[in-house]
Motif scaffolding. Structure first.
Motif, PDB file in Angstrom:
ATOM      1  N   ASP A 160      36.610  10.173  59.236  1.00 33.49           N
ATOM      2  CA  ASP A 160      37.786  11.022  59.451  1.00 33.49           C
ATOM      3  C   ASP A 160      38.611  10.473  60.612  1.00 33.49           C
ATOM      4  O   ASP A 160      38.076   9.941  61.587  1.00 33.49           O
ATOM      5  CB  ASP A 160      37.365  12.462  59.781  1.00 33.49           C
ATOM      6  CG  ASP A 160      36.891  13.215  58.550  1.00 33.49           C
ATOM      7  OD1 ASP A 160      36.985  12.647  57.445  1.00 33.49           O
ATOM      8  OD2 ASP A 160      36.413  14.358  58.691  1.00 33.49           O
ATOM      9  N   GLN A 161      39.934  10.624  60.503  1.00 36.43           N
ATOM     10  CA  GLN A 161      40.821  10.212  61.586  1.00 36.43           C
ATOM     11  C   GLN A 161      41.307  11.458  62.317  1.00 36.43           C
ATOM     12  O   GLN A 161      41.824  12.393  61.705  1.00 36.43           O
ATOM     13  CB  GLN A 161      42.004   9.415  61.038  1.00 36.43           C
ATOM     14  CG  GLN A 161      41.616   8.069  60.459  1.00 36.43           C
ATOM     15  CD  GLN A 161      42.820   7.208  60.128  1.00 36.43           C
ATOM     16  OE1 GLN A 161      43.960   7.568  60.415  1.00 36.43           O
ATOM     17  NE2 GLN A 161      42.573   6.062  59.519  1.00 36.43           N
ATOM     18  N   VAL A 162      41.107  11.473  63.636  1.00 37.06           N
ATOM     19  CA  VAL A 162      41.532  12.603  64.456  1.00 37.06           C
ATOM     20  C   VAL A 162      42.514  12.099  65.500  1.00 37.06           C
ATOM     21  O   VAL A 162      42.444  10.951  65.947  1.00 37.06           O
ATOM     22  CB  VAL A 162      40.337  13.304  65.134  1.00 37.06           C
ATOM     23  CG1 VAL A 162      39.344  13.792  64.095  1.00 37.06           C
ATOM     24  CG2 VAL A 162      39.642  12.376  66.119  1.00 37.06           C
ATOM     25  N   VAL A 163      43.456  12.945  65.863  1.00 34.61           N
ATOM     26  CA  VAL A 163      44.455  12.612  66.867  1.00 34.61           C
ATOM     27  C   VAL A 163      44.076  13.296  68.180  1.00 34.61           C
ATOM     28  O   VAL A 163      43.867  14.516  68.219  1.00 34.61           O
ATOM     29  CB  VAL A 163      45.864  13.043  66.425  1.00 34.61           C
ATOM     30  CG1 VAL A 163      46.884  12.739  67.525  1.00 34.61           C
ATOM     31  CG2 VAL A 163      46.251  12.338  65.140  1.00 34.61           C
ATOM     32  N   VAL A 164      43.977  12.504  69.231  1.00 35.34           N
ATOM     33  CA  VAL A 164      43.679  13.029  70.560  1.00 35.34           C
ATOM     34  C   VAL A 164      44.985  13.058  71.336  1.00 35.34           C
ATOM     35  O   VAL A 164      45.565  12.008  71.638  1.00 35.34           O
ATOM     36  CB  VAL A 164      42.637  12.153  71.292  1.00 35.34           C
ATOM     37  CG1 VAL A 164      42.250  12.798  72.618  1.00 35.34           C
ATOM     38  CG2 VAL A 164      41.411  11.931  70.423  1.00 35.34           C
ATOM     39  N   PHE A 165      45.481  14.266  71.640  1.00 33.92           N
ATOM     40  CA  PHE A 165      46.751  14.408  72.337  1.00 33.92           C
ATOM     41  C   PHE A 165      46.607  14.020  73.810  1.00 33.92           C
ATOM     42  O   PHE A 165      45.491  13.948  74.345  1.00 33.92           O
ATOM     43  CB  PHE A 165      47.245  15.850  72.235  1.00 33.92           C
ATOM     44  CG  PHE A 165      47.670  16.250  70.844  1.00 33.92           C
ATOM     45  CD1 PHE A 165      47.944  15.297  69.875  1.00 33.92           C
ATOM     46  CD2 PHE A 165      47.799  17.590  70.503  1.00 33.92           C
ATOM     47  CE1 PHE A 165      48.336  15.661  68.601  1.00 33.92           C
ATOM     48  CE2 PHE A 165      48.189  17.975  69.232  1.00 33.92           C
ATOM     49  CZ  PHE A 165      48.460  17.004  68.282  1.00 33.92           C
ATOM     50  N   ASN A 209      41.674  11.878  77.699  1.00 35.52           N
ATOM     51  CA  ASN A 209      42.765  10.982  77.330  1.00 35.52           C
ATOM     52  C   ASN A 209      43.853  10.971  78.391  1.00 35.52           C
ATOM     53  O   ASN A 209      44.002  11.929  79.159  1.00 35.52           O
ATOM     54  CB  ASN A 209      43.349  11.416  75.979  1.00 35.52           C
ATOM     55  CG  ASN A 209      44.241  10.358  75.370  1.00 35.52           C
ATOM     56  OD1 ASN A 209      44.157   9.191  75.729  1.00 35.52           O
ATOM     57  ND2 ASN A 209      45.098  10.763  74.442  1.00 35.52           N
ATOM     58  N   GLY A 210      44.611   9.865  78.436  1.00 34.21           N
ATOM     59  CA  GLY A 210      45.680   9.714  79.413  1.00 34.21           C
ATOM     60  C   GLY A 210      47.005  10.235  78.903  1.00 34.21           C
ATOM     61  O   GLY A 210      47.087  11.311  78.305  1.00 34.21           O
ATOM     62  N   GLU A 211      48.068   9.445  79.097  1.00 35.38           N
ATOM     63  CA  GLU A 211      49.428   9.897  78.804  1.00 35.38           C
ATOM     64  C   GLU A 211      49.828   9.735  77.346  1.00 35.38           C
ATOM     65  O   GLU A 211      50.802  10.336  76.908  1.00 35.38           O
ATOM     66  CB  GLU A 211      50.419   9.113  79.682  1.00 35.38           C
ATOM     67  CG  GLU A 211      50.147   9.182  81.175  1.00 35.38           C
ATOM     68  CD  GLU A 211      50.432  10.555  81.754  1.00 35.38           C
ATOM     69  OE1 GLU A 211      51.222  11.292  81.128  1.00 35.38           O
ATOM     70  OE2 GLU A 211      49.858  10.887  82.803  1.00 35.38           O
ATOM     71  N   SER A 212      49.105   8.903  76.580  1.00 34.69           N
ATOM     72  CA  SER A 212      49.533   8.582  75.217  1.00 34.69           C
ATOM     73  C   SER A 212      48.567   9.159  74.184  1.00 34.69           C
ATOM     74  O   SER A 212      47.354   9.168  74.397  1.00 34.69           O
ATOM     75  CB  SER A 212      49.606   7.063  75.031  1.00 34.69           C
ATOM     76  OG  SER A 212      50.446   6.479  76.005  1.00 34.69           O
ATOM     77  N   ALA A 213      49.129   9.620  73.060  1.00 35.83           N
ATOM     78  CA  ALA A 213      48.290  10.100  71.960  1.00 35.83           C
ATOM     79  C   ALA A 213      47.604   8.918  71.285  1.00 35.83           C
ATOM     80  O   ALA A 213      48.194   7.846  71.122  1.00 35.83           O
ATOM     81  CB  ALA A 213      49.130  10.872  70.953  1.00 35.83           C
ATOM     82  N   LEU A 214      46.348   9.113  70.892  1.00 38.88           N
ATOM     83  CA  LEU A 214      45.575   8.081  70.217  1.00 38.88           C
ATOM     84  C   LEU A 214      45.026   8.636  68.916  1.00 38.88           C
ATOM     85  O   LEU A 214      44.604   9.798  68.851  1.00 38.88           O
ATOM     86  CB  LEU A 214      44.414   7.606  71.097  1.00 38.88           C
ATOM     87  CG  LEU A 214      44.764   6.930  72.424  1.00 38.88           C
ATOM     88  CD1 LEU A 214      43.485   6.647  73.218  1.00 38.88           C
ATOM     89  CD2 LEU A 214      45.541   5.659  72.205  1.00 38.88           C
ATOM     90  N   THR A 215      45.010   7.813  67.889  1.00 40.99           N
ATOM     91  CA  THR A 215      44.358   8.178  66.639  1.00 40.99           C
ATOM     92  C   THR A 215      43.015   7.476  66.584  1.00 40.99           C
ATOM     93  O   THR A 215      42.938   6.254  66.744  1.00 40.99           O
ATOM     94  CB  THR A 215      45.210   7.772  65.421  1.00 40.99           C
ATOM     95  OG1 THR A 215      46.483   8.416  65.507  1.00 40.99           O
ATOM     96  CG2 THR A 215      44.533   8.184  64.121  1.00 40.99           C
TER      97      THR A 215
END
Length: 632
Positions: A160-165, A209-215
């Motif tokens: 599964d792909q999740v987005v970390v804000f 997580n830092g400043e950028s969203a990561l998938t």
């Protein structure tokens, strides 16, 4: 995992209500008994009620707290297990038979209060880990054909792909598939150290997580994630019983028969069963039952204020009896921050080009040598370029693409014979080393040195005279020349170099079968040996596996914290024994007075409470920091 079986996380969730009830039952019984005693006194002396009425609250308290104890003692007697609570059980049963309900209720109050304090001590052992677990999100942003959807943490599956804000806690272990940014993994390292993340790099559940969203593509199920491991650690810490509490049982082996013999002799010679009860009531070893858990809580609290997390309270007793100390090398006796001391560049490459490419790839690694290369690049004004397709399989080095070139950073031992012949490597020498390949060609050999900690030599030197350690052993997976060099620097004579985790485990097991041992390390490869030692200590929390295996976790990267723990442990044991043995001696004096008919059962119970106050007051000193907590 077999189909149809509950996951480890589900089993942990199922156990949590039972653990909560077990911990709070004794507290509830203590509160109920205290209310019952207060109501009894009010009805008896305030309202002048009839005996049946003012004894009713006491009978309720005895039924709720006393009868279960008597049943449990009966089961122990069948198994021939006689601990420090045997006298209390006999006293409760005798008080019921003689109608001395107030004396029996006071004993129930003391027992349930002591058990609650002990369970509270166990809860304190995992409080920091519990706080970490609470950071995990309850829902996850999962990618779906229709867009992002909110699903529960347990619903995530491998792939599964999740987005970390931005600024969110990463919910899964996985690999970045979209985005560039940084993650704070201080919950593992104990240091504010951010790790660059790009496509292909791995991420850990619990990192912020830092400043950028990561998938992120999930590579583990929820029950196998870092979060689930933390929950398992919590469950084990809550269920384990402090070994020092069993010291009370050991003392009771001698104290209990003497008290019963004196009480029986009093009944035999006076013919008064009330005197028998009075002797037993004041003989109840509540200083053992109450004071020792209080001392444990105090020591755990003091350790926590000193950035030392005690996961296994038994370690507080055992470490003062350890006679052999094992130490890992890198990050334990050294700073774990090696410096680049030599760069041998192959023909066709420039020093600046090699440093630039190496720094670009090492920007995505947590290895100590990565920081050394980055520091050397910064010193020469080189900005690390972006890298992609970064991979770091365990034990196989680091690979990736930098400025369109395939780059590989590995060790000499990972090279094939043909590669060694092609590279014409310089002779091996002391220190750490890594080999750099660029575009399939040998580019450079990097040499590093890791300086010993400033306090390492004095710390090692004082272990024998101050803490009675007979052997100090340095174990490491590094080459013998490097290990011997460090041993000479810090004053250790016995070394074991080139050790695999399995060899470390065998070595520690063999020594632990002979004497009690302590193992201090900071890496994942230390975890098996750490678990085999009598007391395992992790320094710096460099890996969750290490913290999981350790009995004690020092959040600061300093050997002084090890010394502080040794001092706190020795002091706690001394205070606990003072409280327990001193309380028993006072109880013995009270028993003689009761045998002479000078104390009734209720007066004996009150006298025992005064003794408890003295014992507990002394035990509370374990939470107070002394003038000094270290010798180095």
């Amino acid at each position: 995992m077999k189909p149809g079986l509950p996951s480890s996380a589900e089993r942990s969730d199922a156990r949590r209500p039972a653990l909560w009830l077990l911990r709070h039952r004794n507290g509830s019984v203590a509160a109920l008994t205290l209310i019952a005693v207060a109501l009894h006194l009010a009805l008896r002396f305030g309202f002048r009620s009839q005996p049946r009425l003012y004894d009713a609250p006491l009978l309720l308290a005895l039924g709720a707290g006393g009868l279960p104890l008597i049943v449990e003692l009966g089961r122990k007697a069948i198994r021939r297990e006689f601990g420090s609570d045997l006298l209390a059980g006999i006293s409760i049963l005798t008080s019921l038979c003689l109608g001395e309900y107030l004396a029996g209720s006071i004993i129930v109050l003391m027992l349930s209060g002591g058990e609650f304090l002990e369970s509270f001590a166990m809860g304190q052992a995992s409080s920091v880990l519990r706080a970490l677990a609470k950071r995990m999100p309850s829902s996850v942003h999962r990618k779906a054909p229709s867009g992002l959807e909110e699903v529960s943490f347990s619903a995530v599956r491998i792939g599964d792909q999740v987005v970390v804000f931005p600024h969110e806690t990463c919910p899964v272990d996985g690999v970045v598939v979209e985005g560039h940014g940084e993650m704070d993994e201080a919950y593992l390292t104990g240091e504010p150290f951010r790790i660059r993340k790009t496509v292909g790099t791995s991420v850990l559940s619990g990192a912020i997580n830092g400043e950028s969203a990561l998938t992120v593509r999930a590579t583990r199920l929820a029950e196998d994630s870092r979060y689930a491991k933390i929950m398992a650690v919590m469950a084990r810490a809550e269920q384990e019983r402090p070994r020092l509490r069993r010291l009370a049982d050991t003392l009771a082996v001698y104290y209990t028969p003497a008290a019963i013999a004196l009480a029986g002799a009093t009944w035999l010679f006076t013919g008064q069963p009330v005197r028998f009860l009075a002797v037993l009531v004041i003989a109840t070893p509540c200083p053992l039952i109450l004071a020792i858990p209080v001392a444990i809580i105090g020591a755990i609290s003091l350790c926590a204020r000193r950035s030392i997390i005690v996961r296994t309270p038994a370690a507080l007793e055992q470490v003062s009896q350890c006679r052999t100390a094992f130490f890992d090398k890198t990050g334990t006796l050294t700073y774990g921050k090696p410096r680049l001391t030599e760069l041998s560049v192959a023909e066709g490459f420039s020093r600046r080009k090699v440093l630039k490419v190496a720094a670009g790839l090492e920007h995505y690694s947590k290895h100590p040598l990565a920081r050394a290369i980055l520091a050397a690049a910064r010193k020469e004004g080189i900005a690390p370029p972006e890298a992609s397709e970064v991979r770091e399989p365990p034990g196989q080095g680091l690979t990736g693409v930098v400025e369109g070139l395939q780059v590989r950073i590995t060790g000499r031992s990972q090279l094939t014979g043909a590669e060694i012949e092609e590279a014409k490597l310089p002779p091996s020498s002391g220190g750490l080393e890594c080999i750099l390949w660029i575009g399939g060609r040998y580019a450079a050999a990097c040499r590093f040195r890791d300086a010993p900690r400033r306090e390492s030599r004095s710390f090692v030197a004082h272990l024998g005279p101050k803490h009675q350690f007979h052997r100090t052993i340095l174990v490491s997976g590094d080459r013998e020349s490097e290990v011997r060099y460090l041993a000479e620097q810090v004053g250790i004579r016995e070394i074991h170099a080139g050790q695999t985790p399995e060899e470390k485990l065998t070595l520690v097991r063999k020594e632990t079968a002979r004497v009690k041992t302590i193992y201090v390390g900071d890496g994942i490869n230390d975890a098996p040996a750490m678990m085999a030692a009598t007391v395992g200590m992790a320094i710096g929390q460099n890996a969750d596996v290490t913290a999981e295996a350790a009995d004690v976790v020092c959040l600061e990267n300093s050997l002084r914290k090890i010394d502080e723990f040794l001092h706190i442990s020795r002091r706690m044991r001394r205070i606990a024994l003072q409280s327990g043995v001193g309380g028993m001696l006072l109880s013995l004096c009270g028993m003689l007075i009761a045998a002479g008919g000078r104390l009734t059962p209720v007066e004996g119970a009150i006298a025992q409470e005064l003794i408890d106050i003295l014992a507990i007051g002394n035990a509370l000193r374990a939470a107070l920091p002394p003038r000094t907590l270290h010798d180095v």
